[in-house]
Design a protein around this motif. Structure first.
Motif, mmCIF file in Angstrom:
data_model
loop_
_atom_site.group_PDB
_atom_site.id
_atom_site.type_symbol
_atom_site.label_atom_id
_atom_site.label_comp_id
_atom_site.label_asym_id
_atom_site.label_seq_id
_atom_site.Cartn_x
_atom_site.Cartn_y
_atom_site.Cartn_z
ATOM 1 N N VAL A 1 6.578 -3.793 -11.287
ATOM 2 C CA VAL A 1 7.292 -5.007 -10.881
ATOM 3 C C VAL A 1 7.193 -5.227 -9.374
ATOM 4 C CG1 VAL A 1 9.537 -6.143 -10.845
ATOM 5 C CG2 VAL A 1 8.865 -4.787 -12.833
ATOM 6 N N VAL A 2 7.356 -4.152 -8.604
ATOM 7 C CA VAL A 2 7.415 -4.277 -7.148
ATOM 8 C C VAL A 2 6.056 -4.658 -6.569
ATOM 9 C CG1 VAL A 2 7.830 -3.003 -5.018
ATOM 10 C CG2 VAL A 2 9.363 -2.701 -6.968
ATOM 11 N N THR A 3 4.984 -4.044 -7.070
ATOM 12 C CA THR A 3 3.660 -4.300 -6.494
ATOM 13 C C THR A 3 3.245 -5.767 -6.597
ATOM 14 O OG1 THR A 3 2.967 -2.025 -6.945
ATOM 15 C CG2 THR A 3 1.238 -3.644 -6.587
ATOM 16 N N ILE B 1 -1.732 -8.603 -13.612
ATOM 17 C CA ILE B 1 -2.397 -8.363 -14.898
ATOM 18 C C ILE B 1 -2.328 -6.887 -15.274
ATOM 19 C CG2 ILE B 1 -4.630 -8.432 -16.074
ATOM 20 C CD1 ILE B 1 -5.286 -10.927 -14.478
ATOM 21 N N ALA B 2 -2.528 -6.016 -14.283
ATOM 22 C CA ALA B 2 -2.454 -4.576 -14.558
ATOM 23 C C ALA B 2 -1.068 -4.179 -15.033
ATOM 24 C CB ALA B 2 -2.830 -3.783 -13.306
ATOM 25 N N GLY B 3 -0.036 -4.809 -14.487
ATOM 26 C CA GLY B 3 1.318 -4.486 -14.923
ATOM 27 C C GLY B 3 1.650 -5.022 -16.298
ATOM 28 N N LEU B 4 1.105 -6.198 -16.634
ATOM 29 C CA LEU B 4 1.419 -6.812 -17.920
ATOM 30 C C LEU B 4 0.615 -6.213 -19.067
ATOM 31 C CD1 LEU B 4 1.653 -10.586 -16.901
ATOM 32 C CD2 LEU B 4 3.532 -8.996 -17.334
ATOM 33 N N GLY C 1 0.803 -1.215 0.000
ATOM 34 C CA GLY C 1 0.000 0.000 0.000
ATOM 35 C C GLY C 1 0.835 1.263 0.000
ATOM 36 N N VAL C 2 1.923 1.265 0.779
ATOM 37 C CA VAL C 2 2.787 2.452 0.854
ATOM 38 C C VAL C 2 3.504 2.684 -0.471
ATOM 39 C CG1 VAL C 2 4.809 3.433 1.986
ATOM 40 C CG2 VAL C 2 3.072 2.260 3.345
ATOM 41 N N LEU C 3 4.047 1.621 -1.059
ATOM 42 C CA LEU C 3 4.783 1.771 -2.315
ATOM 43 C C LEU C 3 3.870 2.194 -3.458
ATOM 44 C CD1 LEU C 3 7.200 -1.310 -2.207
ATOM 45 C CD2 LEU C 3 7.737 1.083 -1.740
#
Length: 258
Positions: free
Chosen positions: A84-86, A142-145, A70-72
């Protein structure tokens, strides 16, 4: 799906907030009763989630990892990193959250011999929140890809429909540079010369006849009045209207004296 940077960051922020909420809920499941142990002819005792060290550490670590997500996702502005991190930290949180009840049920309690235990509400709550965190982690992946980010380029960008959502479509039209052939053709092209039209001559009354300066028609002797200052002739009807507008002669500007 093509999205603006701000839209992509907002999407990851919402997913991160959901994962943080699920992680906090999973950590709170430790205060619930996970198991009940039945003793023959003795009674029944309840075991909470924080009774054993292993599920306590695993669930707290899962909640902390979800909080980090949540913070990142709310503060990180580099879209290439947040994509990538999430998902990575989210799947870590989901794995810890699922491992906590499964390890307790499949490994920890069976190690005690001749123990009659029954799962309680807390165990199912911890397992359900772990599955929910895993589902939210899949959404983040999925959102990142499926999200391709493009910068906003002023008036060259427009919104266009893509499926059920509206996505950001970038339009870039190259500006053609003039070639040598185009320049030569412009010099060889015949030049059109437009001659100015002849000035329009005002229509004047024939010689021997007088023109009314108000309406422009010919003035006959019986239907005319004369200005005493300059001798200009006008129709009687025209002069009656003209006097209502202003008592000045349209020819000499003097006060009319008929």
């Amino acid at each position: 799906m093509i999205a603006h940077v701000g839209e992509a960051l907002a999407r990851f922020s919402r997913i991160g907030a959901l994962i943080s909420l699920l992680g906090a809920t999973h950590a709170l499941s430790l205060i619930l009763n996970w198991f009940s142990i039945n003793y023959d002819n003795v009674g029944r005792s309840l075991i909470t989630g924080y009774t054993f060290m292993e599920p306590l550490m695993l669930s707290l670590s899962a909640g902390a990892a979800a909080g980090v997500v949540g913070v990142l996702s709310s503060n990180l502005r580099d879209i290439s990193k947040i994509r990538v991190v999430t998902p990575l930290v989210s799947f870590t949180s989901a794995g810890l959250a699922l491992l906590s009840p499964l390890y307790t049920y499949l490994v920890k309690l069976p190690s005690f011999q001749n123990l009659n235990y029954v799962p309680e509400t807390g165990l199912f709550a911890a397992l359900f929140t772990g599955i929910a965190i895993a589902g939210a982690s899949v959404l983040a992946l999925i959102a990142g890809l499926r999200t391709k980010v493009t910068q906003y380029i002023g008036p060259q960008a427009r919104w266009g429909p893509t499926g059920a959502e509206e996505s950001f479509v970038e339009i870039q039209e190259p500006i053609a540079e003039p070639s040598l052939r185009t320049v030569e053709e412009s010099f060889q092209r015949p030049t059109e010369v437009v001659e100015p039209a002849a000035p329009r001559r005002e229509e004047r009354a024939p010689l021997g006849e007088t023109q009314c300066l108000i309406c422009g028609d010919i003035v006959s002797g019986s239907d005319s009045v004369e200005c005493k200052s300059c001798g200009a002739l006008f129709h009687k009807d025209c002069m009656s209207v003209w006097i209502d507008l202003g008592n000045k002669c349209p020819s000499c500007g003097a006060e009319l004296r008929l």
